[in-house]
Design an enzyme around this catalytic site. Structure first.
Site, PDB file in Angstrom:
ATOM      1  N   GLU A  17       0.833  -1.211   0.000  1.00 20.94           N
ATOM      2  CA  GLU A  17       0.000   0.000   0.000  1.00 20.94           C
ATOM      3  C   GLU A  17       0.859   1.248   0.000  1.00 20.94           C
ATOM      4  O   GLU A  17       0.598   2.205  -0.711  1.00 20.94           O
ATOM      5  CB  GLU A  17      -0.821   0.077   1.295  1.00 20.94           C
ATOM      6  CG  GLU A  17      -1.983  -0.828   1.423  1.00 20.94           C
ATOM      7  CD  GLU A  17      -2.618  -0.577   2.777  1.00 20.94           C
ATOM      8  OE1 GLU A  17      -2.027  -0.989   3.796  1.00 20.94           O
ATOM      9  OE2 GLU A  17      -3.688   0.047   2.818  1.00 20.94           O
ATOM     10  N   GLY A  83      -9.959  -8.423   9.373  1.00 23.08           N
ATOM     11  CA  GLY A  83     -10.843  -9.590   9.309  1.00 23.08           C
ATOM     12  C   GLY A  83     -12.274  -9.123   9.542  1.00 23.08           C
ATOM     13  O   GLY A  83     -12.531  -8.301  10.414  1.00 23.08           O
ATOM     14  N   MET A 201      -5.133  -5.005  13.982  1.00 18.59           N
ATOM     15  CA  MET A 201      -4.107  -5.015  15.016  1.00 18.59           C
ATOM     16  C   MET A 201      -3.522  -3.637  15.352  1.00 18.59           C
ATOM     17  O   MET A 201      -2.542  -3.558  16.076  1.00 18.59           O
ATOM     18  CB  MET A 201      -2.979  -5.986  14.608  1.00 18.59           C
ATOM     19  CG  MET A 201      -3.484  -7.403  14.384  1.00 18.59           C
ATOM     20  SD  MET A 201      -2.206  -8.570  13.847  1.00 18.59           S
ATOM     21  CE  MET A 201      -1.180  -8.688  15.299  1.00 18.59           C
ATOM     22  N   GLU A 202      -4.092  -2.564  14.815  1.00 16.38           N
ATOM     23  CA  GLU A 202      -3.474  -1.238  15.027  1.00 16.38           C
ATOM     24  C   GLU A 202      -4.447  -0.090  15.271  1.00 16.38           C
ATOM     25  O   GLU A 202      -4.137   0.856  16.003  1.00 16.38           O
ATOM     26  CB  GLU A 202      -2.602  -0.840  13.806  1.00 16.38           C
ATOM     27  CG  GLU A 202      -1.443  -1.758  13.505  1.00 16.38           C
ATOM     28  CD  GLU A 202      -1.832  -2.951  12.641  1.00 16.38           C
ATOM     29  OE1 GLU A 202      -2.928  -2.913  12.038  1.00 16.38           O
ATOM     30  OE2 GLU A 202      -1.061  -3.920  12.583  1.00 16.38           O
ATOM     31  N   ASP A 225     -10.340 -11.147   5.006  1.00 15.04           N
ATOM     32  CA  ASP A 225     -10.658 -12.513   5.444  1.00 15.04           C
ATOM     33  C   ASP A 225     -11.785 -12.423   6.453  1.00 15.04           C
ATOM     34  O   ASP A 225     -12.179 -11.322   6.853  1.00 15.04           O
ATOM     35  CB  ASP A 225      -9.407 -13.146   6.089  1.00 15.04           C
ATOM     36  CG  ASP A 225      -8.918 -12.329   7.280  1.00 15.04           C
ATOM     37  OD1 ASP A 225      -9.396 -12.552   8.390  1.00 15.04           O
ATOM     38  OD2 ASP A 225      -8.070 -11.422   7.086  1.00 15.04           O
TER      39      ASP A 225
HETATM   40  N1  ADE Z   1      -5.820  -8.121   9.612  1.00 15.90           N
HETATM   41  C1  ADE Z   1      -6.359  -8.754   8.559  1.00 15.90           C
HETATM   42  N2  ADE Z   1      -7.039  -9.850   8.936  1.00 15.90           N
HETATM   43  C2  ADE Z   1      -6.916  -9.920  10.279  1.00 15.90           C
HETATM   44  C3  ADE Z   1      -7.358 -10.827  11.241  1.00 15.90           C
HETATM   45  N3  ADE Z   1      -8.068 -11.898  10.897  1.00 15.90           N
HETATM   46  N4  ADE Z   1      -7.040 -10.596  12.547  1.00 15.90           N
HETATM   47  C4  ADE Z   1      -6.299  -9.523  12.882  1.00 15.90           C
HETATM   48  N5  ADE Z   1      -5.844  -8.628  12.006  1.00 15.90           N
HETATM   49  C5  ADE Z   1      -6.148  -8.822  10.716  1.00 15.90           C
END
Ligand code: ADE
Length: 258
Positions: A17, A83, A201-202, A225
């Protein structure tokens, strides 16, 4: 919607990106700080500092702090993947955060679960006006017509990947220091935070730093996902073929918008 005067920090979660954005900037130069490369340049007449966030809450918080304290950004835009948790939030959709929670923050019984000690808050909310404007711009940037004829999106072949046209959702994004990849972990998150649309995660760490410094921020995630047992399988291909291009189209549109 984004500041015309003053620097804008653009944080990308993935190198692909960031590179796509740097390819569009005519004049960027790197400055190094805290082991990170911060790229200073312009896009659509705006001064931009682009940087890789790094993965996880602490890494993203450090990057955000340097953007604000050292590079003096007046606003932050974060893009990456997440996700999908919410019903109807499909791979290939986009979520614009109107609230963020650190799902692994738990100082109970000293503080309620999810509360950020010292703030009295569990949920951080970017400005409602800005979120509405960002959402409208993102919807336009990813409209079916843009996917056919857009500069950056014309070669996204959704049908080959079995994906539908992107839907843009607005709601709660939750962040923690885990890549969530099991039906069980996913169910536990949904039970604890039923309104969560996406997990990553951020974002909520960026939100906390921005909240502390009074800097406006936007977190936008493309769903890569469903945070289940298939999560790791879908990931690399999706980033290359879809998420990188969506991210660029969205940031480009936000920087162009008045
Ligand atoms: N970033 C993309 N998919 C994720 C997931 N399943 N868990 C945590 N961070 C993600």
């Amino acid at each position: 919607m984004l500041t015309r005067t003053g620097r804008i920090g653009v944080m990308a979660a993935m190198p692909e990106e960031l590179q796509a954005l740097l390819d569009l900037m005519p004049d960027e130069t790197a400055q190094h700080r805290a082991g990170r490369a911060f790229w200073i340049g312009h896009l659509h007449g705006r001064e931009v500092v682009a940087v890789l966030s790094r993965i996880g809450k602490v890494a993203a918080a450090t990057t955000t702090t340097v953007l604000i304290e050292h590079f003096g950004v007046r606003q932050i835009v974060f893009t990456g993947v997440a996700g999908g948790l919410g019903d109807g939030v499909r791979v290939g959709d986009v979520v614009v955060a109107d609230a963020l929670v650190q799902h692994d923050m738990d100082a109970s019984p000293l503080f309620p679960r999810f509360e950020l000690p010292g703030t009295g808050l569990s949920m951080l909310r970017p400005s409602a006006d800005q979120t509405a404007a960002v959402r409208a711009t993102v919807e336009q940037a990813l409209a079916p017509s843009a996917l056919v004829a857009g500069d950056t999106l014309a070669d996204v072949h959704l049908d080959e990947l079995g994906l539908a046209l992107p839907r843009v959702h607005q709601g709660l994004i939750v962040s923690g220091d885990q890549f969530v990849h099991s039906a069980q972990a996913c169910a536990a998150l949904k039970q604890a935070l039923p309104s969560a649309l996406a997990v990553e995660m951020e974002g909520a760490a960026v939100a906390q730093v921005c909240h502390d410094f009074g800097v406006p921020y936007t977190v936008i995630r493309t769903i890569s996902d469903r945070a289940d047992d298939q999560a790791h399988v879908d990931f690399p291909r999706f980033i290359q073929s879809v998420a990188r291009r969506y991210s660029l189209a969205m940031v480009d549109a936000l920087l162009r918008a008045q």
